[in-house]
Design a protein around this motif. Sequence first.
Motif, PDB file in Angstrom:
ATOM      1  N   ILE A   1      10.977  -2.450 -14.639  1.00  0.00           N
ATOM      2  CA  ILE A   1       9.942  -1.362 -14.882  1.00  0.00           C
ATOM      3  C   ILE A   1       9.256  -1.679 -15.852  1.00  0.00           C
ATOM      4  O   ILE A   1      10.177  -1.426 -17.037  1.00  0.00           O
ATOM      5  CB  ILE A   1       9.795   0.005 -14.524  1.00  0.00           C
TER       6      ILE A   1
ATOM      7  N   GLY B   1       8.658   4.430 -11.832  1.00  0.00           N
ATOM      8  CA  GLY B   1       8.233   3.045 -11.171  1.00  0.00           C
ATOM      9  C   GLY B   1       7.534   2.888 -10.063  1.00  0.00           C
ATOM     10  O   GLY B   1       6.751   2.299  -9.888  1.00  0.00           O
TER      11      GLY B   1
ATOM     12  N   PRO C   1      17.121  -3.708 -11.849  1.00  0.00           N
ATOM     13  CA  PRO C   1      15.788  -2.923 -12.147  1.00  0.00           C
ATOM     14  C   PRO C   1      15.191  -3.317 -12.975  1.00  0.00           C
ATOM     15  O   PRO C   1      16.135  -3.272 -13.825  1.00  0.00           O
ATOM     16  CB  PRO C   1      16.196  -1.057 -11.626  1.00  0.00           C
TER      17      PRO C   1
ATOM     18  N   SER D   1      10.859  -5.444  -7.478  1.00  0.00           N
ATOM     19  CA  SER D   1      11.231  -5.184  -6.743  1.00  0.00           C
ATOM     20  C   SER D   1      12.138  -6.219  -6.496  1.00  0.00           C
ATOM     21  O   SER D   1      13.015  -6.202  -4.989  1.00  0.00           O
ATOM     22  CB  SER D   1      10.553  -5.042  -5.049  1.00  0.00           C
TER      23      SER D   1
ATOM     24  N   VAL E   1       3.636  -2.184  -6.897  1.00  0.00           N
ATOM     25  CA  VAL E   1       5.042  -3.707  -6.890  1.00  0.00           C
ATOM     26  C   VAL E   1       4.762  -4.902  -6.733  1.00  0.00           C
ATOM     27  O   VAL E   1       4.153  -5.771  -6.205  1.00  0.00           O
ATOM     28  CB  VAL E   1       5.624  -2.557  -5.798  1.00  0.00           C
TER      29      VAL E   1
ATOM     30  N   LEU F   1       6.804  -2.236 -11.532  1.00  0.00           N
ATOM     31  CA  LEU F   1       7.929  -2.308 -11.071  1.00  0.00           C
ATOM     32  C   LEU F   1       8.043  -3.182 -10.089  1.00  0.00           C
ATOM     33  O   LEU F   1       7.447  -4.053  -9.128  1.00  0.00           O
ATOM     34  CB  LEU F   1       8.576  -0.803  -9.037  1.00  0.00           C
TER      35      LEU F   1
END
Length: 638
Positions: free
Chosen positions: A519, A311, A517, A318, A530, A316
Motif C-alpha cells: 500500500i 488500502g 500486500p 492487488s 487499486v 493498493l
Amino acid sequence: MSFFQKIFAKRFGPVFLLYLIIISLAFITRTALLIKSAAGFDWTFINIIGVYFIGLFYDTVLAGYFCIPLVLYIWLVPNKLYKKQWHRFLLYSYFLIVTFLLLFNIVAEWVFWEEFSTRFNFIAVDYLVYTTEVIGNIWESYPVVKIIIVVFLIAIAAFFLIKNSIKASLKSNLRFGKRTLIAVPLLCIPILSWFFVGNKGKEFSDNQFAVELAGDGLYEFGAAFWNNELDYNKFYATIDQDKAFKIVRDLLGRDSVAFVDKANSIERKISYNGTEKRYNVVLISVESLSADYLGVYGNTQGLTPNLDSLGKNGLLFSNLYASGTRTVRGLEALSLSILPTPGQSIVKRPNNENLFTIGNLLKKRNYIPQFIYGGYGYFDNMNYFFGNNGYQVIDRTAITDKKDIHYENIWGVADEDLFTLSIKQLDKDYQSGNPFFTHIMTVSNHRPFTYPNGRIDIPSHTSQEGAVKYTDYAIGKFLREAASKPWFNNTIFVIVADHCASSAGKTELPAYRYHIPAIIYAPKIVKPQVYTKLTGQMDLVPTILGMLKVNYNSKFFGRDIFRVKPDEEWAFISTYEKLGFIRNGHLLVLSPQKKVQQFKIMPNTDQIPEKVDKKLKEEAIAFYQTASYLYKNHLYGK
C-alpha cells in the motif's frame, strides 16, 4: 542365537547397530511428517515408494557419515583395551548421547517442518549462525525443558533395549589386519558418497511434499551448509551471455528508456517531465505478512482494520509478489531492486558494499537514508549491509530508556516501541531541513507471536493472527501520531510485507504463496486506487523514485510500474535454489542441474505443469543469468 544377535556380537556390531538406529528413527521422522502433510501429499503408489526407498538411500548415506567416528574407534583401539570391563561404559555413553541427539532431531525436524514445510535447508544453516536469536525464539515459543526431559527419558529407555547388543561386541577378538579389511570399506562409503551423491536425487516427483520427504533432514542440512552460494553458470540453464543481455535490454527498453552505451550493461537513463519532488519517504517492511490476512484482499476475520483503511484510501497493489521466503530477500528487493540470485541473499554475502541501492542514490540528492530495526541489526548482517550502502542504521540499541520499551522478546522490541523510536528520529530528520528516506523493519509478527497485553482482543502468545492484528494496531497508532507532525503532508508512506507467512505448497514454487500486500499512502499526494497489474517486489524502488520524479541512470532490474505497458508485466519469486519467472499467467522455474519447468498459474492454489515455452524460458534465463553476471563481476556498484 538370532541373525541380529550374531551380527551384534562381532567387533563391528556397534556400527551395524548404530546404522539400524539411524534408519529406524529416520523412518519414524519421515512417517510422522508424511502424516502431518497428508492433505498436500499426492497419495500415488510411485510417491509412496519413492519417499521410502529414496529416503532409505539418503538415510544410509547420512549413516555413513555419522558412523565415521565409531568405525575409526573400533578399528584403531587394541583388543586388550577394547575388552576391558570399564571400556563398555564409553560405548554406553556414546550410544546414549547419540540416541538422545537423534531423538531430539525428530522434534527439531517436526518444528522446522511446521514452520517451513521442508526438511532442513539454508534457513537451518542461518539459524545455526544466529544462535542467540534462534535459541531464544525456540525457548520463548516451546516448552523446551519439558521436551528435553521427555526426549532424554525415551533415550534412556531405548538405551536399555540396546544395552546387551552393545555389550556383546566387547567379547569379540579381531586382529588389526582383519579389522582393517572391514573398516576401510566402511570408510569408503562416505568418501564415495561425498564425490558421487548429491541431494538432487530426491527430486523424483512433481509433488513438492514427496520430494522433501524423500530427503534426509540431517543430510539436507549438510548439503545446504556446503552450498550456501550457487554459481549460476555452473548449476543452472544458460544461454550465450551477449544474447542474454540483448533479451534483457529489449524487455527493459520497452518502458521507453534510453540505454547508456555500454557493453554488458542494463544501465539506462530514467527521465521525468517536471521538477523533482522532495517528498519524504517512509518504507515499512512488515515481517511475514501474507496478503490473505488483510480484509482488502478478501480476509473476513477483521485482523487488519488499520491496513484495510489505508488500502481503501491509498494506492493498493492487488497483484504484487515477494521475491523470496526470507526477510533478507525482501530487504534485498527493497534496497537493490535486483531479482533474487541463487544461494544466499546479497544482504548476507561478503563484498556487498557500495552497491547500487536506493539509499546510495538518494544520499547523493541530500536525502537522509536510514534503516530502523526493532531488533539487533547484526542479525542477518543487516547493520553491515545497510551501513555500507548509504544508510544510517538504527536498531534497538538506540532505545536507552527502559520506559520506552513496553514489551520485548528475543527478536526485538514490540512494534509500537519501534515506531515510537522512528517518530523521534523522523522529527529529528525534519529539523535538519533535509528530506528523509526511512526504511523501517518490523519484528512482532514472528513466532513466538508475543506483544503487550491490552492492545488487541487476541491474547499474546496464541497465534499468528494475533501477531498480525497487533502489528496492524501498531501501524495504525504510528500513522495517527505521524498525522499530527509538520512533515506528514509531505511524506509518502509505503507499507509492504517482506515475505509471506508460509511458502509451502504441492509444487516447488507455489506462486500464490508469494502474494503479499503493498500500500502507498499519502493523502495529500496519492489518490486512492487499486493497481491490478502484475508487480514484483523489486518494482517498488523505481516506482517510489518515479513518484519523486528523480532523473537518474538506473542499474535496477525493477521498473516504475506506472510506465509499464499492457502485457509487459512480470515478477520474480524464489527459494534459495528455485528461481521463478512469472509472466502472462505462466511460471517458469529454473533449478540446479540445469532443470527447467513451466506451470500454468491457478488462482489461490497450486499451479499445473505444462510444456516449456522456448521464448519464456529464454527470457527467464536471460534475467537470472544477467543479474548473476552483473553482481559476480562487480558491475552492480553505485
